[in-house]
Design an enzyme around this catalytic site. Sequence first.
Site, PDB file in Angstrom:
ATOM      1  N   HIS A   1      -4.522  -3.447   6.482  1.00 51.04           N
ATOM      2  CA  HIS A   1      -4.317  -3.724   5.053  1.00 51.04           C
ATOM      3  C   HIS A   1      -5.657  -4.198   4.497  1.00 51.04           C
ATOM      4  O   HIS A   1      -5.928  -5.390   4.380  1.00 51.04           O
ATOM      5  CB  HIS A   1      -3.230  -4.781   4.833  1.00 51.04           C
ATOM      6  CG  HIS A   1      -3.208  -5.266   3.413  1.00 51.04           C
ATOM      7  ND1 HIS A   1      -2.795  -4.477   2.375  1.00 51.04           N
ATOM      8  CD2 HIS A   1      -3.604  -6.437   2.849  1.00 51.04           C
ATOM      9  CE1 HIS A   1      -2.927  -5.141   1.239  1.00 51.04           C
ATOM     10  NE2 HIS A   1      -3.417  -6.328   1.505  1.00 51.04           N
TER      11      HIS A   1
ATOM     12  N   ASP B   1       0.845  -1.200   0.000  1.00 51.96           N
ATOM     13  CA  ASP B   1       0.000   0.000   0.000  1.00 51.96           C
ATOM     14  C   ASP B   1       0.881   1.251   0.000  1.00 51.96           C
ATOM     15  O   ASP B   1       0.610   2.223  -0.703  1.00 51.96           O
ATOM     16  CB  ASP B   1      -0.907  -0.014   1.234  1.00 51.96           C
ATOM     17  CG  ASP B   1      -1.625  -1.341   1.364  1.00 51.96           C
ATOM     18  OD1 ASP B   1      -2.396  -1.686   0.462  1.00 51.96           O
ATOM     19  OD2 ASP B   1      -1.372  -2.053   2.352  1.00 51.96           O
TER      20      ASP B   1
HETATM   21  P1  NAX Z   1      -1.948 -18.327  -3.888  1.00 56.55           P
HETATM   22  O1  NAX Z   1      -3.283 -18.910  -3.623  1.00 56.55           O
HETATM   23  O2  NAX Z   1      -1.393 -18.297  -5.259  1.00 56.55           O
HETATM   24  O3  NAX Z   1      -0.863 -19.094  -2.977  1.00 56.55           O
HETATM   25  C1  NAX Z   1      -1.075 -19.347  -1.635  1.00 56.55           C
HETATM   26  C2  NAX Z   1      -0.290 -20.600  -1.309  1.00 56.55           C
HETATM   27  O4  NAX Z   1      -0.348 -20.791   0.107  1.00 56.55           O
HETATM   28  C3  NAX Z   1      -0.854 -21.852  -1.963  1.00 56.55           C
HETATM   29  O5  NAX Z   1       0.189 -22.509  -2.701  1.00 56.55           O
HETATM   30  C4  NAX Z   1      -1.325 -22.684  -0.788  1.00 56.55           C
HETATM   31  O6  NAX Z   1      -1.136 -24.090  -1.005  1.00 56.55           O
HETATM   32  C5  NAX Z   1      -0.396 -22.175   0.311  1.00 56.55           C
HETATM   33  N1  NAX Z   1      -0.873 -22.452   1.668  1.00 56.55           N
HETATM   34  C6  NAX Z   1      -2.150 -22.453   2.132  1.00 56.55           C
HETATM   35  N2  NAX Z   1      -2.171 -22.813   3.419  1.00 56.55           N
HETATM   36  C7  NAX Z   1      -0.897 -23.012   3.794  1.00 56.55           C
HETATM   37  C8  NAX Z   1      -0.282 -23.415   5.007  1.00 56.55           C
HETATM   38  N3  NAX Z   1      -1.019 -23.702   6.099  1.00 56.55           N
HETATM   39  N4  NAX Z   1       1.058 -23.528   5.038  1.00 56.55           N
HETATM   40  C9  NAX Z   1       1.795 -23.271   3.946  1.00 56.55           C
HETATM   41  N5  NAX Z   1       1.273 -22.916   2.753  1.00 56.55           N
HETATM   42  C10 NAX Z   1      -0.057 -22.778   2.687  1.00 56.55           C
HETATM   43  O7  NAX Z   1      -1.984 -16.874  -3.232  1.00 56.55           O
HETATM   44  P2  NAX Z   1      -1.002 -15.645  -3.466  1.00 56.55           P
HETATM   45  O8  NAX Z   1      -1.481 -14.853  -4.608  1.00 56.55           O
HETATM   46  O9  NAX Z   1       0.405 -16.132  -3.473  1.00 56.55           O
HETATM   47  O10 NAX Z   1      -1.310 -14.782  -2.161  1.00 56.55           O
HETATM   48  C11 NAX Z   1      -0.938 -15.246  -0.891  1.00 56.55           C
HETATM   49  C12 NAX Z   1      -1.587 -14.387   0.187  1.00 56.55           C
HETATM   50  O11 NAX Z   1      -1.133 -13.040   0.087  1.00 56.55           O
HETATM   51  C13 NAX Z   1      -3.108 -14.321   0.095  1.00 56.55           C
HETATM   52  O12 NAX Z   1      -3.641 -14.427   1.400  1.00 56.55           O
HETATM   53  C14 NAX Z   1      -3.358 -12.935  -0.444  1.00 56.55           C
HETATM   54  O13 NAX Z   1      -4.628 -12.442  -0.087  1.00 56.55           O
HETATM   55  C15 NAX Z   1      -2.241 -12.160   0.222  1.00 56.55           C
HETATM   56  N6  NAX Z   1      -1.897 -10.858  -0.338  1.00 56.55           N
HETATM   57  C16 NAX Z   1      -1.454  -9.918   0.531  1.00 56.55           C
HETATM   58  C17 NAX Z   1      -1.051  -8.674   0.114  1.00 56.55           C
HETATM   59  C18 NAX Z   1      -0.551  -7.666   1.083  1.00 56.55           C
HETATM   60  O14 NAX Z   1      -0.207  -6.561   0.657  1.00 56.55           O
HETATM   61  N7  NAX Z   1      -0.461  -7.935   2.393  1.00 56.55           N
HETATM   62  C19 NAX Z   1      -1.146  -8.285  -1.316  1.00 56.55           C
HETATM   63  C20 NAX Z   1      -1.210  -9.456  -2.252  1.00 56.55           C
HETATM   64  C21 NAX Z   1      -2.036 -10.629  -1.768  1.00 56.55           C
HETATM   65  O15 NAX Z   1      -3.386 -10.324  -1.994  1.00 56.55           O
END
Ligand code: NAX
Length: 325
Positions: free
Chosen positions: A185, A157
Amino acid sequence: MVTPLRIAVTGAAGQIGYSLLFRLASGGLGDRPVELRLLEVTPALPKAEGVAMELVDCAFPLLSGIDITDDARRAFDGADLALLVGARPRTAEMTRGDLLSANGAIFTAQGQALNDVAGDDIRVLVTGNPANTNALIAQQNAPDIPAERFSALTRLDHNRALAQLALKTGTPVSEISRMTIWGNHSATQYADLSHAVVSGRPALELVDRPWIESEFLPTVANRGTAIIEARGSSSAASAASATVDAARDWLNGTAEGDWTSMAVVSDGSYGVPEGLVSSFPVQTENGGWRIVPDLEIDGFSRARIDTSVAELADERTAVRKLGLI
Ligand code: NAX
């Protein structure tokens, strides 16, 4: 020989992981070698193996080792830095309570594992959403780790706000300092230009209130949605880049006279209730941080900070009710 920085990355096979791991291995945090621990859920381990193969194929001189696991205790064992990216995304049928509860299961377990096995110098940065409250859950489940070692990512952000101001004023991003993101966020976050400086001049001398209210604030707050609409999937490379920026500044320090935005455990500063993980203007040095004190907050800012902080307080109440903290 320099000891490698041991970095655990959760969600390593996800979209953000696919960008983040390569930035970490190519020197994104500095010139210290890195050992990467890729934590994934069991079904995603083959995909994580594929990512590791590509990391190997890059022949990064700083990459001293890769471990892939579905066991949080193994990934966090002796870790210096834990980047908690993996989280349960919200699906159409989920209520907010379902989302908090699904993520609560992940972040209670990871907080406990960090508490038990992480290195003494561990720093935990949560990117996975809802990032602030996930960080709160992990922190509350790791009572032996000092609370100031937990942070949630609001750097994306912050970077979005810098970029919009740079575009508007025709100034390089490098000429802008003292940007601040307050609060959660989420769409309630508040990107505060009151203290921002552009090429030595107050930002508020260069942009007017209508632009701030009708363009700047909504563009920054809704940027994630705009990217999903345009790209068909959520921000990944920019989120990875912000995660690297946040970790690098935390470990290595912010520039003299400047600050960054980090969601950290509140000490009650600026009227943010103690214990909430809320974004503040933060200066870092030698791996520690402090909230920039004594900034003047006008009525416009106060109302927006209060709205975002109220949302965080509601999330805390909800996770307390669910017994997660
Ligand atoms: P993806 O769905 O592509 O990848 C997430 C990965 O996490 C998957 O491979 C899944 O298998 C894995 N996972 C789920 N549970 C797990 C656990 N208990 N232990 C280890 N791995 C686990 O999501 P992606 O686009 O990479 O985003 C990841 C996270 O970042 C999401 O929650 C998303 O909302 C968040 N974001 C946060 C942002 C921020 O600025 N704070 C911005 C970008 C993003 O939206």
